[in-house]
Motif scaffolding. Structure first.
Motif, PDB file in Angstrom:
ATOM      1  N   GLY A  15       0.927  -1.215  -0.053  1.00  0.00           N
ATOM      2  CA  GLY A  15      -0.096  -0.137   0.108  1.00  0.00           C
ATOM      3  C   GLY A  15       0.968   1.443   0.034  1.00  0.00           C
ATOM      4  O   GLY A  15       0.839   2.149  -0.747  1.00  0.00           O
ATOM      5  N   PRO A  16       1.837   1.417   1.200  1.00  0.00           N
ATOM      6  CA  PRO A  16       2.507   2.696   1.107  1.00  0.00           C
ATOM      7  C   PRO A  16       3.644   2.790  -0.268  1.00  0.00           C
ATOM      8  O   PRO A  16       3.632   4.212  -0.543  1.00  0.00           O
ATOM      9  CB  PRO A  16       3.430   2.684   2.177  1.00  0.00           C
ATOM     10  CG  PRO A  16       2.542   1.689   3.301  1.00  0.00           C
ATOM     11  CD  PRO A  16       1.909   0.730   2.146  1.00  0.00           C
ATOM     12  N   ASP A  17       3.947   1.655  -0.650  1.00  0.00           N
ATOM     13  CA  ASP A  17       4.965   1.735  -2.047  1.00  0.00           C
ATOM     14  C   ASP A  17       4.112   2.336  -3.303  1.00  0.00           C
ATOM     15  O   ASP A  17       4.598   3.277  -3.928  1.00  0.00           O
ATOM     16  CB  ASP A  17       5.392   0.426  -2.304  1.00  0.00           C
ATOM     17  CG  ASP A  17       6.046  -0.300  -1.334  1.00  0.00           C
ATOM     18  OD1 ASP A  17       6.162   0.267  -0.089  1.00  0.00           O
ATOM     19  OD2 ASP A  17       6.258  -1.646  -1.422  1.00  0.00           O
ATOM     20  N   VAL A  18       2.768   1.812  -3.341  1.00  0.00           N
ATOM     21  CA  VAL A  18       2.093   2.423  -4.506  1.00  0.00           C
ATOM     22  C   VAL A  18       1.448   3.726  -4.584  1.00  0.00           C
ATOM     23  O   VAL A  18       1.288   4.398  -5.376  1.00  0.00           O
ATOM     24  CB  VAL A  18       1.052   1.318  -5.015  1.00  0.00           C
ATOM     25  CG1 VAL A  18       1.725  -0.119  -5.522  1.00  0.00           C
ATOM     26  CG2 VAL A  18       0.123   0.857  -4.106  1.00  0.00           C
ATOM     27  N   ILE A  19       1.146   4.069  -3.212  1.00  0.00           N
ATOM     28  CA  ILE A  19       0.249   5.177  -2.884  1.00  0.00           C
ATOM     29  C   ILE A  19       1.332   6.382  -3.211  1.00  0.00           C
ATOM     30  O   ILE A  19       1.151   7.386  -3.888  1.00  0.00           O
ATOM     31  CB  ILE A  19      -0.003   5.359  -1.336  1.00  0.00           C
ATOM     32  CG1 ILE A  19      -1.303   4.332  -1.158  1.00  0.00           C
ATOM     33  CG2 ILE A  19      -0.144   6.821  -0.779  1.00  0.00           C
ATOM     34  CD1 ILE A  19      -2.667   5.189  -1.794  1.00  0.00           C
ATOM     35  N   LYS A  20       2.695   6.175  -2.541  1.00  0.00           N
ATOM     36  CA  LYS A  20       3.866   7.242  -2.959  1.00  0.00           C
ATOM     37  C   LYS A  20       3.816   7.711  -4.420  1.00  0.00           C
ATOM     38  O   LYS A  20       3.958   8.789  -4.753  1.00  0.00           O
ATOM     39  CB  LYS A  20       5.286   6.734  -2.399  1.00  0.00           C
ATOM     40  CG  LYS A  20       5.772   7.560  -1.581  1.00  0.00           C
ATOM     41  CD  LYS A  20       7.132   7.146  -1.091  1.00  0.00           C
ATOM     42  CE  LYS A  20       8.416   7.855  -1.484  1.00  0.00           C
ATOM     43  NZ  LYS A  20       9.538   7.072  -1.567  1.00  0.00           N
ATOM     44  N   GLU A  21       3.851   6.524  -5.215  1.00  0.00           N
ATOM     45  CA  GLU A  21       3.823   6.684  -6.734  1.00  0.00           C
ATOM     46  C   GLU A  21       2.662   7.518  -7.337  1.00  0.00           C
ATOM     47  O   GLU A  21       2.788   8.431  -8.042  1.00  0.00           O
ATOM     48  CB  GLU A  21       4.245   5.613  -7.538  1.00  0.00           C
ATOM     49  CG  GLU A  21       5.376   4.885  -6.844  1.00  0.00           C
ATOM     50  CD  GLU A  21       6.704   5.898  -6.728  1.00  0.00           C
ATOM     51  OE1 GLU A  21       6.810   6.549  -7.559  1.00  0.00           O
ATOM     52  OE2 GLU A  21       7.126   5.857  -5.556  1.00  0.00           O
ATOM     53  N   ALA A  22       1.491   7.143  -6.597  1.00  0.00           N
ATOM     54  CA  ALA A  22       0.203   7.928  -7.092  1.00  0.00           C
ATOM     55  C   ALA A  22       0.578   9.367  -6.878  1.00  0.00           C
ATOM     56  O   ALA A  22       0.049  10.289  -7.541  1.00  0.00           O
ATOM     57  CB  ALA A  22      -0.896   6.993  -6.462  1.00  0.00           C
ATOM     58  N   GLN A  23       0.875   9.615  -5.520  1.00  0.00           N
ATOM     59  CA  GLN A  23       1.026  10.861  -5.019  1.00  0.00           C
ATOM     60  C   GLN A  23       2.058  11.689  -6.020  1.00  0.00           C
ATOM     61  O   GLN A  23       1.822  12.787  -6.462  1.00  0.00           O
ATOM     62  CB  GLN A  23       1.445  11.196  -3.817  1.00  0.00           C
ATOM     63  CG  GLN A  23       0.299  10.783  -2.735  1.00  0.00           C
ATOM     64  CD  GLN A  23       0.828  11.072  -1.443  1.00  0.00           C
ATOM     65  OE1 GLN A  23       1.358   9.912  -0.702  1.00  0.00           O
ATOM     66  NE2 GLN A  23       0.439  11.862  -0.667  1.00  0.00           N
TER      67      GLN A  23
END
Ligand code: IPM
Ligand code: MG
Length: 365
Positions: free
Chosen positions: A14-22
């Motif tokens: 979750g945190p890995d992919v959220i960072k890229e979406a941001q």
């Protein structure tokens, strides 16, 4: 314009992919002149560890004050005990219910360059472009009674598939509205040959069809639909179905796009009617928390990035910006970059962060 986004990374990747979406949202903000502010919150296993519950009240209240919610994933082996009083998944169900997010939109679209990356023949998946609409706050997931108990003749358990007319009507309407904005074909999926809730569902679909004469409605049994999705998936334009059927069919349908790592979703609290209408929504990839690859720069961030794109479209009314996100993703794929889940011979392997950066760099007005 200025928007406030609740960001709930959750567990695992979750945190890995959220960072890229941001990262991609920030690039959109810069190119198009918008400001996205982020309010972080806890959900899932990490929330259980910190607050003792999968959806802390603070998180729900914070989300209510924001313009939209961006969520990563929840769950992991650490919280998998079948006798535990609360599970990370409870947080997901509670936030869907708590925010009234009854309409779950799961688009399944084939990126042309990936047509050789699925487990089906390229000619079968070539023209796949469908929108699956799953009812998200009713049915077996929430119906009462729901319990497990002991009797003198052994253990028993019950879940109830319960639907009200109002619940069915509003989700069917979402189906018709989205069909109007697409190829005007709506497949309503049920099990009306066995289930009463499905017979009511089919009846209501037929009644609402009168208000949408341009849309061609067909009713399909869920087992037949499961078969047709593999046999002739380009048959479908918009599918509308109840909660559990939608859960199962969308995992199946995700394989048509090559990987679960490619598929975004939007969960809305209203009907997205017309171009300027905006609905409050929660946006998340359809994949899970993949704890085995968490924090290792291996997860595919595309599903989450495309989910952020859906947010721009459905909650912020920024259609052009949403299109820019989709185009940037397509460009990176066309250039031959692949995350591990969609990697094929001769392509360039990219980690989570590199993929996010490549896509962010290609955002154009
Ligand atoms: C999904 C997931 C969830 C669901 C789980 C994690 C509770 O499978 O979003 O499809 O069943 O709705
Ligand atoms: Mg599922």
């Amino acid at each position: 314009m200025k928007f406030n986004i609740a960001v709930l990374p959750g567990d695992g990747v979750g945190p890995d992919v959220i960072k890229e979406a941001q990262r991609v949202l920030d690039a959109v903000g810069k190119r198009f002149g918008h400001q996205f502010d982020y309010s972080p919150g806890y959900i899932g296993g990490t929330a259980i560890d910190k607050f003792g519950e999968a959806l802390p009240r603070e998180t729900l209240e914070m989300c209510r004050k924001c313009d939209a919610v961006l969520l990563g994933a929840v769950g992991g082996p650490k919280w998998d005990d079948p006798n535990a009083s609360t599970r990370p998944e409870d947080g997901l169900l509670a936030i869907r219910k708590g925010l009234g997010l009854f309409a779950n939109l799961r688009p399944v679209k084939m990126f042309k360059v990936l047509e050789n990356s699925t487990s089906l023949k390229p000619e079968i998946v070539r023209n796949v472009d469908m929108m699956v609409i799953r009812e998200l706050t009713g049915g077996l997931y929430f119906g009462k009674p729901k319990k497990r108990w002991n009797t003198t003749r052994g253990r028993r358990a019950v879940d109830a598939m319960y639907y009200t007319e109002k619940e069915i009507e509003r989700i069917i309407r979402v189906g018709f509205e989205l069909a109007m904005s697409r190829r005007k074909k709506l497949t309503s999926v049920d099990k009306a040959n066995v289930l009463e809730s499905s017979r009511l569902w089919r009846q209501i679909a037929g009644e609402i069809a009168g208000a949408y004469p341009q849309v061609k409605l067909d009713n399909m049994l869920v087992d037949a639909c499961a078969m047709r999705l593999i046999q002739n998936p380009s048959y479908f334009d918009v599918i509308v179905t109840e909660n559990t059927f939608g859960d199962i069919l969308t995992d199946e349908a995700s394989m048509l796009a090559g990987s679960m790592g490619m598929l975004p979703s939007a969960s809305l609290s209203g009907i997205p009617a017309g171009k300027s209408a905006r609905a409050f929504g929660l946006y998340e990839p359809i994949h899970g928390s993949a704890p085995d690859i968490a924090g290792r720069d291996m997860a595919n961030p595309i599903a989450t990035i495309l989910s952020a794109g859906m947010m721009l479209n459905y909650s912020f009314g920024l259609g052009r910006e949403a299109l820019a996100v989709e185009r940037a993703v397509r460009q990176v794929l066309d250039e031959g970059y692949r995350s591990r889940d969609i990697m094929t011979e001769g392509m360039k392997l990219a980690g989570t962060v590199e993929m996010g950066k490549l896509i962010a760099e290609r955002i154009k007005t």
